[in-house]
Design an enzyme around this catalytic site. Structure first.
Site, PDB file in Angstrom:
ATOM      1  N   SER A 213       0.834  -1.194   0.000  1.00 27.50           N
ATOM      2  CA  SER A 213       0.000   0.000   0.000  1.00 27.50           C
ATOM      3  C   SER A 213       0.879   1.259   0.000  1.00 27.50           C
ATOM      4  O   SER A 213       1.641   1.473  -0.933  1.00 27.50           O
ATOM      5  CB  SER A 213      -0.964  -0.036   1.195  1.00 27.50           C
ATOM      6  OG  SER A 213      -1.978   0.917   1.070  1.00 27.50           O
ATOM      7  N   ASP A 346      -9.835  -3.848  -5.886  1.00 27.36           N
ATOM      8  CA  ASP A 346      -9.323  -3.106  -4.729  1.00 27.36           C
ATOM      9  C   ASP A 346     -10.115  -1.802  -4.583  1.00 27.36           C
ATOM     10  O   ASP A 346     -10.028  -0.929  -5.448  1.00 27.36           O
ATOM     11  CB  ASP A 346      -7.830  -2.817  -4.923  1.00 27.36           C
ATOM     12  CG  ASP A 346      -7.169  -2.233  -3.682  1.00 27.36           C
ATOM     13  OD1 ASP A 346      -7.850  -1.491  -2.949  1.00 27.36           O
ATOM     14  OD2 ASP A 346      -5.981  -2.493  -3.465  1.00 27.36           O
ATOM     15  N   HIS A 378      -8.249  -4.824  -0.800  1.00 25.58           N
ATOM     16  CA  HIS A 378      -7.026  -4.112  -0.438  1.00 25.58           C
ATOM     17  C   HIS A 378      -6.328  -4.865   0.691  1.00 25.58           C
ATOM     18  O   HIS A 378      -6.760  -4.856   1.834  1.00 25.58           O
ATOM     19  CB  HIS A 378      -7.346  -2.681  -0.006  1.00 25.58           C
ATOM     20  CG  HIS A 378      -6.125  -1.815   0.129  1.00 25.58           C
ATOM     21  ND1 HIS A 378      -5.420  -1.366  -0.973  1.00 25.58           N
ATOM     22  CD2 HIS A 378      -5.483  -1.331   1.214  1.00 25.58           C
ATOM     23  CE1 HIS A 378      -4.409  -0.623  -0.560  1.00 25.58           C
ATOM     24  NE2 HIS A 378      -4.413  -0.599   0.756  1.00 25.58           N
TER      25      HIS A 378
END
Length: 437
Positions: A213, A346, A378
């Site tokens: 991320s 996502d 995610h």
């Protein structure tokens, strides 16, 4: 995986018969990452929202338990991050805690699974052996306690050829900040300093980066900035946010994303500001913004970045920060073998809905390998037994790459220079091909 119009970089060593590229290596060794491969997921987590929510709500504290020894690393500007190294429970418990020196301004108690390195452990660093170093860069406000890191590291820790580290960003993971600012997606000085530290201590070791991320954005920006001088052997990105503006639009305007994710991501950031407010208030820009009247209005991530992150790092606003920090505009500058794993559902990165994945750009950079899944959310990827799908195959990819390609003598990376992407712009402008009389 998408098809590539140009050949990917090829790897050669004394063990291989000929050469191999990343796509061929994956097809031969990691069936889970092959094109059109499938896996059984938790039937109750059948879309990206459910996968993402489950990852945020479910507690994984007693799963993939790891123990860490922490070292505080100081940057040139006086700021600090924490490097947490995975150690065995025997090593964790085998140190006389009365001899451990707590770094200045840092808390004495960190976590039940983390302790500071002893003076001997710090002094003994430096080696010429062939162990590989794997460094994980966490997601937003994350730390070494995150289950999305431990699920991979618990598998890699079984291999004595790897030394595993998590870099906790400034202010995260019970790290007290020592300068009046935190971190952002374009702040690459900390990972740059960590890599320089390792190359000095362990000049013969290979370094692998694993960015998740936000951590993958920092990693990608660092690799683009350094080009051929990254000192990284292989980079792996998971749930990367390539286009921050596209992701922000998706995050702020989607009904579920706006209602849940943006708020959930902003809350721990506000807690970080509160816990480090004494140090941050030294910054006059932060001081002018950190008022009760302003902070009561901050419930969304873009608002937070507009008021705090962008201003702290000299940007005019969140959109200015997002544009400058988005790796999607720098894909062609990456000169490190790079494997990207993204889920097309996502709900935070935005996926294909807002064009937030550099699928076309990656096709023209022979260092890039894109692995796209239809489901995963995610940093979710939960299988039927609630283990994360990527942990086992990713551990085999890193292990196999190190043992079969990197470790044998004569390791080389070959690339056809003709196929490397060439910069088109000169000083931000297209070149003038001819002048009219």
């Amino acid at each position: 995986m998408p098809s590539y119009p140009y050949h990917q970089v090829r790897f050669m060593n004394s063990k291989l018969k000929g050469s191999i590229n990343m796509e061929e290596f994956i097809n031969e060794n990691i069936p889970e990452f092959r094109a059109k491969a499938w896996s059984m997921v938790n039937p109750f987590l059948f879309n990206g929202h459910l996968q993402t929510m489950f990852a945020g709500i479910r507690r994984f504290r007693n799963v993939d338990v790891l123990y860490f020894a922490r070292q505080i690393m100081y940057a040139d500007d006086g700021g600090c991050v924490a490097l947490d190294r995975v150690v065995s429970k025997k090593t964790f418990d085998g140190v006389d805690t009365s001899k451990i020196v707590v770094p200045e301004n840092q808390p004495e108690e960190i976590d039940n699974f983390i302790r500071y390195m002893s003076p001997k452990e710090i002094a003994d660093q430096g080696s010429t052996d062939s162990n590989a170093i794997v460094i994980a860069l966490t997601g937003l406000s994350g730390s070494s306690a995150e289950s999305y890191i431990r699920c991979l590291f618990s598998k890699l820790s079984e291999n004595p050829d790897f030394d595993l580290y998590v870099m906790n960003s400034r202010g995260c993971g019970n790290v007290k900040i020592t300068t009046p600012r935190l971190f952002c997606a374009l702040w690459t000085e900390d990972i740059r300093g960590v890599i320089k530290f390792f190359k000095k201590k362990y000049p013969n070791r290979k370094i692998y980066l694993f960015g998740i991320s936000l951590g993958s954005i920092v990693m990608s920006n660092y690799l683009a900035q350094e080009g051929e001088n990254s000192n990284v052997t292989l980079a792996i990105a998971l749930a990367s946010i390539w286009d921050l503006r596209g992701s922000s639009y998706f995050l702020e305007n989607g009904f579920i994303s706006s209602l849940f994710y943006s708020t959930a991501m902003t809350f721990p950031l506000m807690m970080l500001l509160k816990s480090h407010s004494d140090e941050l208030l030294v910054n006059p820009i932060f001081k002018s913004q950190y008022t009760n009247q302003i902070i009561r209005k901050i419930w969304k991530l873009k608002k937070f970045d507009d008021i705090f992150t962008s201003k702290m790092f000299g940007f005019t606003c969140a959109d200015d920060y997002y544009t400058q920090a988005s790796p999607i505009y720098k894909v062609q500058q990456i000169r490190t073998p790079f494997v990207n794993i993204s889920s097309l559902d996502d709900p935070i990165t935005g996926g294909l809905q807002v064009g937030a994945l550099p699928l076309d750009q990656a096709k023209y950079n022979p260092y890039m390998t894109m692995i796209n899944t239809s489901l995963g959310g995610h940093v979710g990827y939960f299988k039927w037994n609630n283990t994360r799908w990527y942990a086992e195959p990713l551990a085999r990819l890193i292990t196999g790459f190190h043992e079969n390609i990197v470790s044998p003598s004569g390791y080389e990376v070959q690339v056809d220079e003709k196929n490397l992407p060439k910069p088109v712009l000169i000083n931000g402008q297209l070149p003038v091909l001819h002048k009219s009389k």
